[in-house]
Design a protein around this motif. Structure first.
Motif, PDB file in Angstrom:
ATOM      1  N   LEU A  49      -2.976   2.660 -13.741  1.00 46.71           N
ATOM      2  CA  LEU A  49      -2.335   3.398 -12.816  1.00 46.71           C
ATOM      3  C   LEU A  49      -1.152   2.831 -12.994  1.00 46.71           C
ATOM      4  CD1 LEU A  49      -3.528   3.926 -10.076  1.00 46.71           C
ATOM      5  CD2 LEU A  49      -3.451   0.877 -10.137  1.00 46.71           C
ATOM      6  N   LEU A  62      -9.104   7.054  -8.700  1.00 44.82           N
ATOM      7  CA  LEU A  62      -8.278   5.988  -8.989  1.00 44.82           C
ATOM      8  C   LEU A  62      -6.781   5.861  -8.133  1.00 44.82           C
ATOM      9  CD1 LEU A  62      -8.060   2.682  -9.748  1.00 44.82           C
ATOM     10  CD2 LEU A  62      -7.239   3.928 -12.195  1.00 44.82           C
ATOM     11  N   HIS A  63      -5.677   6.895  -8.716  1.00 45.34           N
ATOM     12  CA  HIS A  63      -5.098   7.001  -7.628  1.00 45.34           C
ATOM     13  C   HIS A  63      -4.784   7.248  -6.666  1.00 45.34           C
ATOM     14  CE1 HIS A  63      -2.695   6.885 -11.969  1.00 45.34           C
ATOM     15  NE2 HIS A  63      -2.094   6.533 -10.944  1.00 45.34           N
TER      16      HIS A  63
END
Length: 256
Positions: free
Chosen positions: A225, A188-189
């Motif tokens: 996030l 995700l990052h």
């Protein structure tokens, strides 16, 4: 007593290959990969372990932190290190070819390539194999530098980790294979970093673009996030991210 056998250029390249692929803290005689390379080279485990430690003295990331590795090394290590800095793609590929030949394994197996995804033969297959081999080398070098943990979240599931280029693959060819142009990020990052929604500031802290932060204030779905805003990333002992490349990435973010 048998005469001391000098290390050849190919042996130095194979030792460098392993130096790139294992965490710094595992350079010791009990590491199975060190033992395996010693058998392939016909050398003692101690000699191989010592050679790997000699490469550490050349790593600018370690020198900057006062970690020198073994104080005395040979010119062969310096020559290989300079070759890698000059043309990392060529040396990385050569090192994997040497490993495949010495171990009696196919190059495709070394790089974990699914041959069903490749053309049967010809120049296009050769080009794809070379690219995949180097991508695999880069991934191993970056993930091992970070001890197989995301530098932001400490997530340690290899299947969810990405060797993310700081300056994108297509933007700076010279830095494609430089492990200091890499960060170990969760998927995700990595996506946020790649899409220029996230960057790393001068103090190695995670920062997100203002539109994304504003969106997060209205939705709890972005908590995992954005919850790392301002967190300092974990930097590795070897192949520490190059501040100049992080600065180049920040410029790319600001230009979007």
């Amino acid at each position: 007593m048998a005469a001391r056998r000098n290390w050849t250029r190919e042996e130095h390249i194979l030792a460098f290959n392993l130096y790139c692929k294992i965490p710094f803290g595992t350079i010791h005689m009990r590491n199975p990969k060190v033992i395996e390379l010693a058998k392939l080279l016909g050398r003692t485990v101690g000699a191989v372990s010592y050679k790997l430690a000699n490469f550490a003295r050349l790593d600018p990331s370690l020198r900057a932190r006062g970690i020198k590795g073994m104080p005395h090394g040979s010119g062969g290590e310096s020559e290989v290190w300079r070759e890698f800095e000059s043309d990392p793609e060529a040396l990385a590929f050569e090192s994997e070819c040497l490993l495949a030949r010495l171990s009696g394994r196919k190059l495709e197996d070394i790089a974990e390539i699914d041959e069903e995804e490749l053309p049967k033969e010809g120049l296009e297959r050769e080009r794809m194999v070379r690219t995949r081999v180097n991508q695999h080398f880069f991934r191993q070098a970056v993930l091992s530098a970070y001890d197989y943990k995301c530098c932001i979240t400490d997530l340690a599931v290899p299947e969810l980790l990405i060797a993310s280029h700081i300056v994108p693959w297509a933007v700076n060819k010279a830095q494609r294979m430089n492990p200091r142009n890499g960060l170990c990020l969760n998927a995700l990052h990595d996506r946020a970093f790649d899409r220029k929604l996230m960057f790393i500031d001068e103090d190695f802290k995670v920062r997100f673009r203002k539109p994304l932060v504003f969106m997060g204030r209205r939705s709890s779905g972005l908590d995992w996030l954005l919850g790392y805003e301002g967190k300092e990333i974990a930097t590795p002992r070897k192949f520490r991210p190059d501040p100049r490349l992080l600065a180049e990435h920040r410029k790319l973010v600001k230009s979007t």
